[in-house]
Design a protein around this motif. Sequence first.
Motif, PDB file in Angstrom:
ATOM      1  N   LYS A 181      79.576  20.584   2.086  1.00 47.91           N
ATOM      2  CA  LYS A 181      78.385  21.079   2.760  1.00 47.91           C
ATOM      3  C   LYS A 181      77.345  19.975   2.918  1.00 47.91           C
ATOM      4  CE  LYS A 181      78.871  25.856   1.113  1.00 47.91           C
ATOM      5  NZ  LYS A 181      78.226  26.944   0.348  1.00 47.91           N
ATOM      6  N   ALA A 182      76.797  19.872   4.100  1.00 47.23           N
ATOM      7  CA  ALA A 182      75.722  18.924   4.366  1.00 47.23           C
ATOM      8  C   ALA A 182      74.387  19.658   4.278  1.00 47.23           C
ATOM      9  CB  ALA A 182      75.895  18.306   5.749  1.00 47.23           C
ATOM     10  N   ALA A 183      73.366  18.968   3.807  1.00 50.66           N
ATOM     11  CA  ALA A 183      72.041  19.575   3.687  1.00 50.66           C
ATOM     12  C   ALA A 183      71.455  19.811   5.071  1.00 50.66           C
ATOM     13  CB  ALA A 183      71.125  18.672   2.866  1.00 50.66           C
ATOM     14  N   THR A 184      70.707  20.877   5.236  1.00 50.10           N
ATOM     15  CA  THR A 184      70.045  21.164   6.505  1.00 50.10           C
ATOM     16  C   THR A 184      68.651  20.548   6.503  1.00 50.10           C
ATOM     17  OG1 THR A 184      69.114  23.244   5.689  1.00 50.10           O
ATOM     18  CG2 THR A 184      71.302  23.332   6.703  1.00 50.10           C
ATOM     19  N   LEU A 185      68.069  20.462   7.691  1.00 52.20           N
ATOM     20  CA  LEU A 185      66.738  19.885   7.821  1.00 52.20           C
ATOM     21  C   LEU A 185      65.712  20.661   6.995  1.00 52.20           C
ATOM     22  CD1 LEU A 185      66.659  19.118  11.661  1.00 52.20           C
ATOM     23  CD2 LEU A 185      66.975  17.482   9.801  1.00 52.20           C
ATOM     24  N   HIS A 186      65.795  21.995   7.053  1.00 53.21           N
ATOM     25  CA  HIS A 186      64.797  22.788   6.336  1.00 53.21           C
ATOM     26  C   HIS A 186      64.983  22.700   4.815  1.00 53.21           C
ATOM     27  CE1 HIS A 186      68.098  25.750   6.740  1.00 53.21           C
ATOM     28  NE2 HIS A 186      67.671  26.178   5.582  1.00 53.21           N
ATOM     29  N   GLU A 187      66.222  22.500   4.357  1.00 52.97           N
ATOM     30  CA  GLU A 187      66.436  22.333   2.915  1.00 52.97           C
ATOM     31  C   GLU A 187      65.779  21.044   2.414  1.00 52.97           C
ATOM     32  OE1 GLU A 187      70.728  24.669   2.399  1.00 52.97           O
ATOM     33  OE2 GLU A 187      70.678  22.503   2.738  1.00 52.97           O
ATOM     34  N   LEU A 188      65.947  19.972   3.151  1.00 46.91           N
ATOM     35  CA  LEU A 188      65.317  18.704   2.769  1.00 46.91           C
ATOM     36  C   LEU A 188      63.807  18.763   2.944  1.00 46.91           C
ATOM     37  CD1 LEU A 188      67.934  16.291   4.345  1.00 46.91           C
ATOM     38  CD2 LEU A 188      67.488  16.592   1.912  1.00 46.91           C
ATOM     39  N   ALA A 189      63.355  19.517   3.957  1.00 43.82           N
ATOM     40  CA  ALA A 189      61.914  19.683   4.151  1.00 43.82           C
ATOM     41  C   ALA A 189      61.290  20.382   2.949  1.00 43.82           C
ATOM     42  CB  ALA A 189      61.654  20.482   5.435  1.00 43.82           C
TER      43      ALA A 189
ATOM     44  N   ARG B 280      59.538  16.376  10.462  1.00 48.13           N
ATOM     45  CA  ARG B 280      59.304  15.093   9.790  1.00 48.13           C
ATOM     46  C   ARG B 280      60.607  14.546   9.205  1.00 48.13           C
ATOM     47  NH1 ARG B 280      57.755  10.261   9.838  1.00 48.13           N
ATOM     48  NH2 ARG B 280      57.201   9.344   7.824  1.00 48.13           N
ATOM     49  N   ILE B 281      61.424  15.434   8.634  1.00 52.79           N
ATOM     50  CA  ILE B 281      62.723  15.004   8.106  1.00 52.79           C
ATOM     51  C   ILE B 281      63.592  14.475   9.233  1.00 52.79           C
ATOM     52  CG2 ILE B 281      64.849  15.799   6.995  1.00 52.79           C
ATOM     53  CD1 ILE B 281      62.538  15.540   5.075  1.00 52.79           C
ATOM     54  N   ARG B 282      63.557  15.143  10.378  1.00 56.56           N
ATOM     55  CA  ARG B 282      64.345  14.677  11.520  1.00 56.56           C
ATOM     56  C   ARG B 282      63.906  13.290  11.972  1.00 56.56           C
ATOM     57  NH1 ARG B 282      64.323  13.758  16.526  1.00 56.56           N
ATOM     58  NH2 ARG B 282      62.087  14.174  16.669  1.00 56.56           N
ATOM     59  N   GLN B 283      62.602  13.056  11.969  1.00 53.59           N
ATOM     60  CA  GLN B 283      62.081  11.748  12.371  1.00 53.59           C
ATOM     61  C   GLN B 283      62.532  10.651  11.401  1.00 53.59           C
ATOM     62  OE1 GLN B 283      57.852  12.379  12.560  1.00 53.59           O
ATOM     63  NE2 GLN B 283      57.932  13.520  14.498  1.00 53.59           N
ATOM     64  N   ILE B 284      62.466  10.951  10.103  1.00 57.31           N
ATOM     65  CA  ILE B 284      62.901   9.973   9.099  1.00 57.31           C
ATOM     66  C   ILE B 284      64.386   9.686   9.259  1.00 57.31           C
ATOM     67  CG2 ILE B 284      63.204   9.568   6.622  1.00 57.31           C
ATOM     68  CD1 ILE B 284      60.697  11.289   6.168  1.00 57.31           C
ATOM     69  N   GLU B 285      65.171  10.742   9.486  1.00 51.77           N
ATOM     70  CA  GLU B 285      66.610  10.584   9.681  1.00 51.77           C
ATOM     71  C   GLU B 285      66.901   9.719  10.902  1.00 51.77           C
ATOM     72  OE1 GLU B 285      70.546  13.460  10.184  1.00 51.77           O
ATOM     73  OE2 GLU B 285      68.584  14.136  10.905  1.00 51.77           O
ATOM     74  N   ALA B 286      66.215   9.993  12.025  1.00 48.23           N
ATOM     75  CA  ALA B 286      66.443   9.234  13.255  1.00 48.23           C
ATOM     76  C   ALA B 286      66.088   7.759  13.078  1.00 48.23           C
ATOM     77  CB  ALA B 286      65.622   9.836  14.399  1.00 48.23           C
TER      78      ALA B 286
END
Length: 286
Positions: free
Chosen positions: A249-257, A266-272
């Motif tokens: 399982k991979a972590a979702t954006l909201h889980e990391l948020a 913000r998590i998406r921006q850091i990932e990108a």
Amino acid sequence: MTHTLSLPIPTSVGSIDQYIQFANRIPLLTEQEEKTYAHRLHDDGDVEAARALVLSHLRLVVAIARGYLGYGLPHADLIQEGNLGLMKAVKRFDPRRGVRLVSFAIHWIKAEIHEYILKNARLVKVATTKAQRKLFFNLRSLKKDRNALSPDDVSAVAAQLGVKPEEVVEMETRLGGQDVPLDGGRDDDDEHFAPIAYLRDPAAEPSELLANAEQAQLQSDGLVNAMAALDERSRHIISARWLTGDDGKAATLHELADEYGVSAERIRQIEAKALKQMRGELAALA
């Protein structure tokens, strides 16, 4: 006196269409016949009565399974799982409750199909909570058309299903993915090219295999170096999103948020940003 269902369950059929035809030919039971069979099963453990109840409701499973064809799974497999739910329903059905078997069985059939889809669908497994499962199975019907949801639509769906707007956006993105058939079907058009027509022969010449192995090693080393160059937060986000653990399982954006106390955007921006930095490191090895 009730009639006896004489149609045998076929050991094999030539196609799913033949099975559906078989299921639709089995006569429906009247309410009194259903009660009689149910009492014979419930009170006496009559296996033939159970068989009659199951056979007479196969067409119900076919109809329910047809509604789940949009999840990328074979109709035959969906029907098979639905039949398991039907058998569970028949086993637990109590005729004294005053309801027809069809009303009682729908829940068990859908539950079994839902569980099968969540375990085997081509989609990444994101439906981990009850609310997310509800989102997974209701998002298609809540969308007004095939277009992407507007911000207002996202907010409305999130409020209706009790999930976060970020989860609606993420689920819509994943549900929107399409599989590409390997053989492209039976199309004789000369201009039709499916992936199977241009996939390379895996038995490549030794020199090419050696070059590919060396390149893979360089990229593997480069990936390690690229990960090491990231800051701790970016490295953790990339690992959680792209390098899944033993559970797959991979972590979702909201889980990391939630973990970092920031928004999913913000998590998406850091990932990108981290991925862009890593691509730069790997490009130097090309």
